[in-house]
Design a protein around this motif. Structure first.
Motif, PDB file in Angstrom:
ATOM      1  N   ALA A 129       0.831  -1.207   0.000  1.00  0.00           N
ATOM      2  CA  ALA A 129       0.000   0.000   0.000  1.00  0.00           C
ATOM      3  C   ALA A 129       0.862   1.253   0.000  1.00  0.00           C
ATOM      4  O   ALA A 129       0.579   2.222  -0.713  1.00  0.00           O
ATOM      5  CB  ALA A 129      -0.936  -0.003   1.210  1.00  0.00           C
ATOM      6  N   ILE A 139       0.707   4.041  -3.035  1.00  0.00           N
ATOM      7  CA  ILE A 139       0.338   5.441  -2.789  1.00  0.00           C
ATOM      8  C   ILE A 139       1.502   6.371  -3.129  1.00  0.00           C
ATOM      9  O   ILE A 139       1.324   7.424  -3.748  1.00  0.00           O
ATOM     10  CB  ILE A 139      -0.103   5.629  -1.331  1.00  0.00           C
ATOM     11  CG1 ILE A 139      -1.382   4.826  -1.066  1.00  0.00           C
ATOM     12  CG2 ILE A 139      -0.330   7.104  -1.016  1.00  0.00           C
ATOM     13  CD1 ILE A 139      -1.790   4.772   0.390  1.00  0.00           C
ATOM     14  N   SER A 140       2.717   5.980  -2.755  1.00  0.00           N
ATOM     15  CA  SER A 140       3.894   6.809  -3.042  1.00  0.00           C
ATOM     16  C   SER A 140       4.103   6.958  -4.531  1.00  0.00           C
ATOM     17  O   SER A 140       4.466   8.037  -5.026  1.00  0.00           O
ATOM     18  CB  SER A 140       5.134   6.187  -2.390  1.00  0.00           C
ATOM     19  OG  SER A 140       5.024   6.183  -0.980  1.00  0.00           O
ATOM     20  N   LYS A 152       1.768   6.816  -6.873  1.00  0.00           N
ATOM     21  CA  LYS A 152       0.717   7.710  -7.373  1.00  0.00           C
ATOM     22  C   LYS A 152       1.079   9.169  -7.122  1.00  0.00           C
ATOM     23  O   LYS A 152       0.933  10.030  -8.005  1.00  0.00           O
ATOM     24  CB  LYS A 152      -0.606   7.383  -6.688  1.00  0.00           C
ATOM     25  CG  LYS A 152      -1.285   6.121  -7.171  1.00  0.00           C
ATOM     26  CD  LYS A 152      -2.007   6.370  -8.482  1.00  0.00           C
ATOM     27  CE  LYS A 152      -2.896   5.191  -8.858  1.00  0.00           C
ATOM     28  NZ  LYS A 152      -3.629   5.435 -10.121  1.00  0.00           N
ATOM     29  N   ILE A 168       0.088  10.920   4.753  1.00  0.00           N
ATOM     30  CA  ILE A 168       0.452  11.448   3.432  1.00  0.00           C
ATOM     31  C   ILE A 168       1.417  12.630   3.521  1.00  0.00           C
ATOM     32  O   ILE A 168       2.338  12.775   2.715  1.00  0.00           O
ATOM     33  CB  ILE A 168      -0.816  11.873   2.660  1.00  0.00           C
ATOM     34  CG1 ILE A 168      -1.723  10.675   2.412  1.00  0.00           C
ATOM     35  CG2 ILE A 168      -0.448  12.542   1.344  1.00  0.00           C
ATOM     36  CD1 ILE A 168      -1.151   9.639   1.486  1.00  0.00           C
TER      37      ILE A 168
END
Length: 241
Positions: free
Chosen positions: A43, A47-48, A50, A79
């Motif tokens: 995950a 996310i990183s 993206k 984040i």
């Protein structure tokens, strides 16, 4: 976000979600498991990646993503620390990144409106956004809109021109460029670049704005104060960001 349970639509069968032992998963259980469970490293990398692609544009190296994922996991999967790491990265400040990113239409339109101190309701942006190819709150799929080259097309240019036509009819534009036709070519170029915040124009940009000024003052000087928004709003430096 509060989940809503609809019993008639819920699949209560056992599932091996995320490769774990089969169980009867409930919606509120899945996100914490994905973010903080055994799949946390995946995950964090996802996310990183993206975030990197959105703010830097090009493909990150495996090492860069591992570093960002570690920042995320070491900070409770928040984040903000990841964004700080990206914004501090040398590649974020590189010339390639600075001029290699294409603004999404809404980002571009918001900047145009800000330049002329025009409110969203006055600009009709809520319905004009569909002509820009980015109908607000209606992405094409769950992945959302693309980035960079996704927005480079003749259709996108025509959509922006239509938006600028609406902005051109507002008094703020004519005020910003009042009397531009009466000055010199160099003064007009400087004024347009200043209004649109272009501080490092290319030689080609300076030449094209100057050529436009020569043409319009010779043919339709009265239209220069309103039409300047077209030449400025569609400059490559204004569409990049």
């Amino acid at each position: 976000l509060t989940p809503r349970f609809t019993g008639t639509e819920h699949d209560s069968s056992r599932k091996a979600l995320f490769g774990l032992q089969p169980r009867r998963w409930k919606a509120p259980d899945t996100i914490p498991e994905l973010i903080n469970g055994v799949k946390q490293p995946y995950a964090a990398r996802f996310i990183s990646t993206k975030l990197w692609r959105y703010y830097v544009g090009d493909e990150p190296t495996a090492g860069e993503i591992e570093d960002l994922a570690a920042v995320m996991m070491n900070n409770g999967m928040r984040i903000e620390p990841v964004l700080r790491a990206i914004f501090s990265h040398p590649r974020f400040w590189s010339t390639e990144t600075r001029w290699g990113m294409v603004r999404q239409p809404i980002e571009w339109a918001a900047d145009i409106l800000r330049r002329f101190d025009v409110g969203a309701s006055d600009s009709k942006i809520t319905w004009l956004s569909r002509y820009l190819g980015q109908d607000l709150f209606r992405p094409p799929n769950v992945s959302g809109w693309g980035t960079n080259e996704y927005w480079v097309s003749t259709t996108a240019v025509w959509g922006k021109a239509r938006f600028l036509r609406e902005v051109r009819n507002l008094g703020a534009v004519e005020t910003a460029f009042a009397g531009i036709q009466d000055g010199s070519r160099n003064a007009a170029v400087d004024r347009i670049l200043d209004v649109f915040g272009v501080t490092e124009p290319s030689d080609a940009t300076i030449s094209r704005v100057g050529s436009w000024f020569d043409w319009i003052t010779a043919d339709q000087p009265w239209a220069a104060p309103r039409d300047a928004v077209y030449i400025g709003g569609l400059l490559p430096e204004v569409q990049a960001g």
